[in-house]
Scaffold this motif. Structure first.
Motif, mmCIF file in Angstrom:
data_model
loop_
_atom_site.group_PDB
_atom_site.id
_atom_site.type_symbol
_atom_site.label_atom_id
_atom_site.label_comp_id
_atom_site.label_asym_id
_atom_site.label_seq_id
_atom_site.Cartn_x
_atom_site.Cartn_y
_atom_site.Cartn_z
ATOM 1 N N ASP A 8 0.860 -1.192 0.000
ATOM 2 C CA ASP A 8 0.000 0.000 0.000
ATOM 3 C C ASP A 8 0.888 1.231 0.000
ATOM 4 O O ASP A 8 1.875 1.293 0.749
ATOM 5 C CB ASP A 8 -0.904 0.003 1.235
ATOM 6 C CG ASP A 8 -2.123 0.901 1.065
ATOM 7 O OD1 ASP A 8 -1.944 2.085 0.720
ATOM 8 O OD2 ASP A 8 -3.246 0.413 1.290
ATOM 9 N N GLN A 14 -1.038 1.531 5.856
ATOM 10 C CA GLN A 14 -0.100 0.500 6.310
ATOM 11 C C GLN A 14 -0.164 0.340 7.828
ATOM 12 O O GLN A 14 -0.169 -0.776 8.350
ATOM 13 C CB GLN A 14 1.328 0.864 5.901
ATOM 14 C CG GLN A 14 1.628 0.721 4.429
ATOM 15 C CD GLN A 14 3.105 0.915 4.126
ATOM 16 O OE1 GLN A 14 3.935 1.043 5.025
ATOM 17 N NE2 GLN A 14 3.454 0.946 2.856
ATOM 18 N N ASP A 54 -3.299 -3.171 -1.931
ATOM 19 C CA ASP A 54 -4.080 -2.005 -2.337
ATOM 20 C C ASP A 54 -4.213 -2.024 -3.863
ATOM 21 O O ASP A 54 -3.328 -2.527 -4.573
ATOM 22 C CB ASP A 54 -3.368 -0.730 -1.871
ATOM 23 C CG ASP A 54 -4.191 0.518 -2.133
ATOM 24 O OD1 ASP A 54 -5.435 0.408 -2.195
ATOM 25 O OD2 ASP A 54 -3.598 1.605 -2.277
ATOM 26 N N MET A 57 -2.479 2.245 -6.852
ATOM 27 C CA MET A 57 -1.123 2.639 -6.509
ATOM 28 C C MET A 57 -0.453 3.231 -7.737
ATOM 29 O O MET A 57 -0.854 2.933 -8.872
ATOM 30 C CB MET A 57 -0.321 1.426 -6.014
ATOM 31 C CG MET A 57 -0.830 0.821 -4.718
ATOM 32 S SD MET A 57 0.251 -0.505 -4.115
ATOM 33 C CE MET A 57 0.044 -1.722 -5.430
ATOM 34 N N THR A 78 -7.406 -4.438 -0.593
ATOM 35 C CA THR A 78 -7.808 -3.348 0.311
ATOM 36 C C THR A 78 -7.891 -2.077 -0.518
ATOM 37 O O THR A 78 -6.934 -1.714 -1.195
ATOM 38 C CB THR A 78 -6.785 -3.165 1.456
ATOM 39 O OG1 THR A 78 -5.502 -2.849 0.904
ATOM 40 C CG2 THR A 78 -6.672 -4.436 2.286
ATOM 41 N N THR A 79 -9.029 -1.394 -0.475
ATOM 42 C CA THR A 79 -9.210 -0.232 -1.333
ATOM 43 C C THR A 79 -10.302 0.683 -0.799
ATOM 44 O O THR A 79 -11.157 0.252 -0.013
ATOM 45 C CB THR A 79 -9.567 -0.670 -2.770
ATOM 46 O OG1 THR A 79 -9.702 0.478 -3.611
ATOM 47 C CG2 THR A 79 -10.859 -1.463 -2.788
#
Length: 237
Positions: A8, A14, A54, A57, A78-79
Motif C-alpha cells: 500500500d 499501512q 491495495d 497505486m 484493500t481499497t
C-alpha cells in the motif's frame, strides 16, 4: 503461522493494517511495501502466504501487479473504491476490504484466508501444525491439540485441561479461541472451549467428557447450543 505482506502506498493505511494484523495471532507480518516493485522483491526472497494488496497505486495498480504474478500468494484486496470488486473476484482473491477497515470485517477475511491456506497445505500432502505454544510460568509450552480435553476461562487466565495435567496461561478465551482450529475445537460456553472429539455425550444443557478417567460435565451456554447441535447432528447415524 501465515506469513503476510502489506502492499500500500499510503503510510496511514499501512499502520492500520499492521495494527489489525498484530491482533491476529496466526499472522506473521514479513514486510510493508510501498509499491508493487518492492512487493515483487519480497516475494522473490520470502515465502509469503497472504498479501494485503491495495488496488490504486502509482506506476502499477494492484490488479496489474496480481495479473503479472505467475505464482501469487493468496490475496485480500484493500481499497477505498468499490468499482474493482468484480475484477478482484475474477482474479480469485480471498476477499475485498473497503477502507476504512473494521476489525470484525478484517477478522472475517483473515479467517477465510486461514481456512483456504490450511486446506491447500492438506491437499498438497503437507503436515498441518498439530500443536500450539502457550506462555506459562515464564516459558513457552508446546501442547498437542490431541492432548487437550477442554479449556476453562477464569477472568484473564485460561486453564488448558489434559489427562497429563493442566496449563495456566495469561490470555483471554477469545484470543486462544482464534488460535485453535475450529474443526477440532468449539466454544460451548462463555467460559468453556471443548475438543469436539472428546465429547462423549450431550444431555440437557451439558456435554460430558472424560478427565483422568472420570466423567466431567461441562455446561453449554444457550447462545452456543444451536451450533453445538449442528455439529452433533452431522455426526449422527
Amino acid at each position: 503461522m501465515i506469513n503476510v505482506i502489506i502492499v500500500d502506498d499510503e503510510p496511514l493505511a499501512q499502520e492500520v493494517l499492521e495494527t489489525l494484523i498484530g491482533q491476529m495471532p496466526q499472522l506473521n507480518l514479513i514486510a510493508k511495501c510501498n509499491n508493487a516493485i518492492e512487493a515483487n522483491s519480497v516475494l522473490q526472497k520470502e515465502k509469503i502466504d497472504l498479501m494485503f494488496l491495495d488496488i490504486q497505486m502509482p506506476q502499477i495498480t494492484g490488479v496489474e501487479f496480481l495479473r503479472s504474478l505467475s505464482n501469487p500468494p493468496e490475496v485480500i484486496f484493500t481499497t477505498a473504491h468499490n468499482q474493482y470488486a468484480l475484477e478482484g473476484f475474477e482474479l480469485n482473491v480471498i476477499d475485498y476490504l473497503m477502507k476504512p477497515i473494521s476489525m470484525d470485517r478484517f477478522m472475517k477475511a483473515v479467517n477465510k484466508a486461514t481456512d483456504k491456506i490450511n486446506l491447500s497445505v492438506t491437499e498438497k500432502g503437507g503436515d498441518a501444525e498439530d500443536f500450539i505454544f502457550v506462555k506459562s510460568d515464564k516459558k513457552l509450552v508446546k501442547i498437542k491439540y490431541d492432548d487437550i480435553i477442554y479449556i476453562e476461562g477464569l477472568k484473564d487466565y485460561v486453564i488448558i485441561r489434559m489427562d497429563s495435567g493442566r496449563i495456566i496461561t495469561l490470555q483471554t478465551m477469545k484470543s486462544l479461541e482464534l488460535k485453535l482450529p475450529d474443526n477440532l475445537f468449539m466454544r460451548i460456553h462463555r467460559s468453556y472451549i471443548v475438543a469436539i472429539d472428546k465429547i462423549n455425550s450431550f444431555f440437557g444443557n451439558s456435554v460430558e467428557v472424560k478427565e483422568k478417567g472420570q466423567a466431567k460435565p461441562i455446561p453449554v451456554g444457550k447462545n452456543y447450543k444451536e451450533d453445538l447441535l449442528k455439529i452433533i447432528n452431522e455426526k449422527r447415524i
